[in-house]
Design a protein around this motif. Structure first.
Motif, PDB file in Angstrom:
ATOM      1  N   ALA A  33      72.552  18.291  39.818  1.00 31.41           N
ATOM      2  CA  ALA A  33      73.253  18.797  38.657  1.00 31.41           C
ATOM      3  C   ALA A  33      72.834  20.325  38.547  1.00 31.41           C
ATOM      4  O   ALA A  33      71.896  20.665  38.644  1.00 31.41           O
ATOM      5  CB  ALA A  33      72.477  18.055  37.454  1.00 31.41           C
ATOM      6  N   ALA A  34      74.198  20.947  38.217  1.00 33.16           N
ATOM      7  CA  ALA A  34      74.120  22.320  37.697  1.00 33.16           C
ATOM      8  C   ALA A  34      74.850  22.335  36.572  1.00 33.16           C
ATOM      9  O   ALA A  34      75.924  22.290  36.256  1.00 33.16           O
ATOM     10  CB  ALA A  34      75.060  23.191  38.676  1.00 33.16           C
ATOM     11  N   TYR A  35      73.795  22.425  35.480  1.00 29.14           N
ATOM     12  CA  TYR A  35      74.551  22.458  33.972  1.00 29.14           C
ATOM     13  C   TYR A  35      73.923  23.877  33.140  1.00 29.14           C
ATOM     14  O   TYR A  35      73.025  24.583  33.614  1.00 29.14           O
ATOM     15  CB  TYR A  35      73.892  21.426  33.015  1.00 29.14           C
ATOM     16  N   GLY A  36      74.971  24.524  32.538  1.00 34.50           N
ATOM     17  CA  GLY A  36      74.574  25.569  31.711  1.00 34.50           C
ATOM     18  C   GLY A  36      74.489  26.669  32.661  1.00 34.50           C
ATOM     19  O   GLY A  36      75.534  27.193  33.593  1.00 34.50           O
ATOM     20  N   GLY A  37      73.292  27.352  32.507  1.00 32.34           N
ATOM     21  CA  GLY A  37      72.810  28.699  33.382  1.00 32.34           C
ATOM     22  C   GLY A  37      73.122  28.250  34.834  1.00 32.34           C
ATOM     23  O   GLY A  37      73.478  29.334  35.972  1.00 32.34           O
ATOM     24  N   ALA A  54      77.274  16.553  43.755  1.00 31.29           N
ATOM     25  CA  ALA A  54      77.040  17.385  42.697  1.00 31.29           C
ATOM     26  C   ALA A  54      77.673  17.273  41.539  1.00 31.29           C
ATOM     27  O   ALA A  54      79.039  16.944  41.563  1.00 31.29           O
ATOM     28  CB  ALA A  54      77.118  18.714  43.364  1.00 31.29           C
ATOM     29  N   LYS A  55      77.035  17.664  40.221  1.00 29.52           N
ATOM     30  CA  LYS A  55      77.852  17.586  38.920  1.00 29.52           C
ATOM     31  C   LYS A  55      77.713  19.017  38.176  1.00 29.52           C
ATOM     32  O   LYS A  55      76.654  19.477  38.262  1.00 29.52           O
ATOM     33  CB  LYS A  55      77.332  16.177  38.157  1.00 29.52           C
ATOM     34  N   PHE A  56      78.531  19.206  37.342  1.00 26.44           N
ATOM     35  CA  PHE A  56      78.602  20.355  36.883  1.00 26.44           C
ATOM     36  C   PHE A  56      78.916  20.254  35.265  1.00 26.44           C
ATOM     37  O   PHE A  56      79.668  19.538  34.981  1.00 26.44           O
ATOM     38  CB  PHE A  56      79.592  21.422  37.708  1.00 26.44           C
ATOM     39  N   MET A  57      78.375  21.192  34.361  1.00 24.82           N
ATOM     40  CA  MET A  57      78.628  20.890  32.881  1.00 24.82           C
ATOM     41  C   MET A  57      78.243  22.302  32.403  1.00 24.82           C
ATOM     42  O   MET A  57      77.244  22.902  32.616  1.00 24.82           O
ATOM     43  CB  MET A  57      77.844  19.735  32.218  1.00 24.82           C
ATOM     44  N   LEU A  58      79.055  22.938  31.541  1.00 24.34           N
ATOM     45  CA  LEU A  58      78.896  23.852  30.704  1.00 24.34           C
ATOM     46  C   LEU A  58      78.739  23.370  29.306  1.00 24.34           C
ATOM     47  O   LEU A  58      79.412  23.171  28.338  1.00 24.34           O
ATOM     48  CB  LEU A  58      80.049  24.751  30.801  1.00 24.34           C
ATOM     49  N   SER A  59      77.184  22.879  29.096  1.00 22.91           N
ATOM     50  CA  SER A  59      76.719  22.178  28.060  1.00 22.91           C
ATOM     51  C   SER A  59      76.351  22.787  26.959  1.00 22.91           C
ATOM     52  O   SER A  59      76.008  22.164  25.779  1.00 22.91           O
ATOM     53  CB  SER A  59      75.550  21.417  28.830  1.00 22.91           C
ATOM     54  N   GLY A  64      74.648  23.332  20.229  1.00 22.37           N
ATOM     55  CA  GLY A  64      74.954  24.082  19.242  1.00 22.37           C
ATOM     56  C   GLY A  64      74.933  25.695  19.844  1.00 22.37           C
ATOM     57  O   GLY A  64      74.875  26.705  18.691  1.00 22.37           O
ATOM     58  N   LEU A  65      75.036  26.110  21.149  1.00 19.59           N
ATOM     59  CA  LEU A  65      74.976  27.409  21.471  1.00 19.59           C
ATOM     60  C   LEU A  65      76.484  27.418  22.322  1.00 19.59           C
ATOM     61  O   LEU A  65      77.526  26.770  22.127  1.00 19.59           O
ATOM     62  CB  LEU A  65      74.029  27.466  22.715  1.00 19.59           C
ATOM     63  N   THR A  66      76.650  28.646  22.879  1.00 23.89           N
ATOM     64  CA  THR A  66      77.679  29.227  23.757  1.00 23.89           C
ATOM     65  C   THR A  66      77.332  29.661  24.842  1.00 23.89           C
ATOM     66  O   THR A  66      76.395  30.090  24.995  1.00 23.89           O
ATOM     67  CB  THR A  66      78.589  29.951  22.930  1.00 23.89           C
ATOM     68  N   PRO A  67      78.131  29.564  26.128  1.00 28.71           N
ATOM     69  CA  PRO A  67      77.809  30.053  27.248  1.00 28.71           C
ATOM     70  C   PRO A  67      77.979  31.564  27.491  1.00 28.71           C
ATOM     71  O   PRO A  67      78.630  32.078  28.428  1.00 28.71           O
ATOM     72  CB  PRO A  67      78.904  29.358  28.087  1.00 28.71           C
ATOM     73  N   ALA A  68      77.845  32.116  26.357  1.00 26.56           N
ATOM     74  CA  ALA A  68      78.093  33.743  26.355  1.00 26.56           C
ATOM     75  C   ALA A  68      77.466  34.362  27.321  1.00 26.56           C
ATOM     76  O   ALA A  68      78.550  35.214  28.089  1.00 26.56           O
ATOM     77  CB  ALA A  68      77.506  34.520  25.040  1.00 26.56           C
TER      78      ALA A  68
END
Length: 186
Positions: A33-37, A54-59, A64-68
């Motif tokens: 898993a590669a999530y967020g950062g 492999a799985k991915f997520m911009l979680s 309550g956050l953003t991937p800024a």
């Protein structure tokens, strides 16, 4: 507090930029898993290989956050259209989807195949002139998002002229003409 969080976010941004700007090739090997950062780290790599599992997520929005902080790197890798979807939905996506949108370059069958795929890329990279590889990486970083202007054309012409006149460039061209391996190939 916000000041502490700003310092932490800047440190993450600095780390991602160091990976992105590293003059040496960076290979990401993803087998889980590669999530967020984690997606940000993969986006900063020059070559990204993942297993079929492999799985991915911009979680971030789930928290309550953003991937800024990772967004400039991720958007460059997957495009703004895909970013709009996955930044907003936090949907999980597969290795095949990651490859289709440009986050991964290659998907291998399983964990056992991943080291061989990485080794093959390393072998390919080691056959190339190290200075030229570093400068080629800089070309992508410096010009990849720019329109083709007279200034861009002049600077890229200047860079190839300098590379041709460099000891490494002269060795590579001589080796080609002499039908021999250049000095950097062992």
């Amino acid at each position: 507090d916000e000041a502490h969080n700003l310092k932490d976010a800047q440190a993450l941004s600095d780390m991602l930029n160091a990976i992105d700007a590293c003059p040496k090739p960076v290979i990401a090997a993803v087998n889980g898993a590669a999530y967020g950062g984690g997606v940000g780290l993969v986006a900063c790599a020059d070559i990204a290989i993942g297993t079929a599992r492999a799985k991915f997520m911009l979680s971030e929005v789930k928290l309550g956050l953003t991937p800024a902080t990772i967004s400039p790197f991720v958007m460059r890798a997957i495009g703004s259209r895909n970013a709009r979807r996955y930044f907003l939905t936090a949907e999980m996506f597969t290795a095949e989807a990651a490859r289709d949108m440009g986050l991964l370059h290659e998907v291998v069958a399983d964990d056992a195949a991943l080291p061989a795929a990485v080794d093959a890329k390393i072998t390919t990279l080691l056959a190339n002139a190290p200075g030229a590889v570093a400068e080629a990486k800089a070309l992508v970083r410096d010009f990849g998002q720019l329109p083709v202007t007279g200034e861009v054309r002049a600077e890229t012409a200047r860079r190839i002229a300098a590379r041709r006149a460099s000891p490494e460039g002269k060795e590579g061209l001589s080796a080609f003409l002499d039908k021999r391996k250049p000095s950097w190939v062992h």
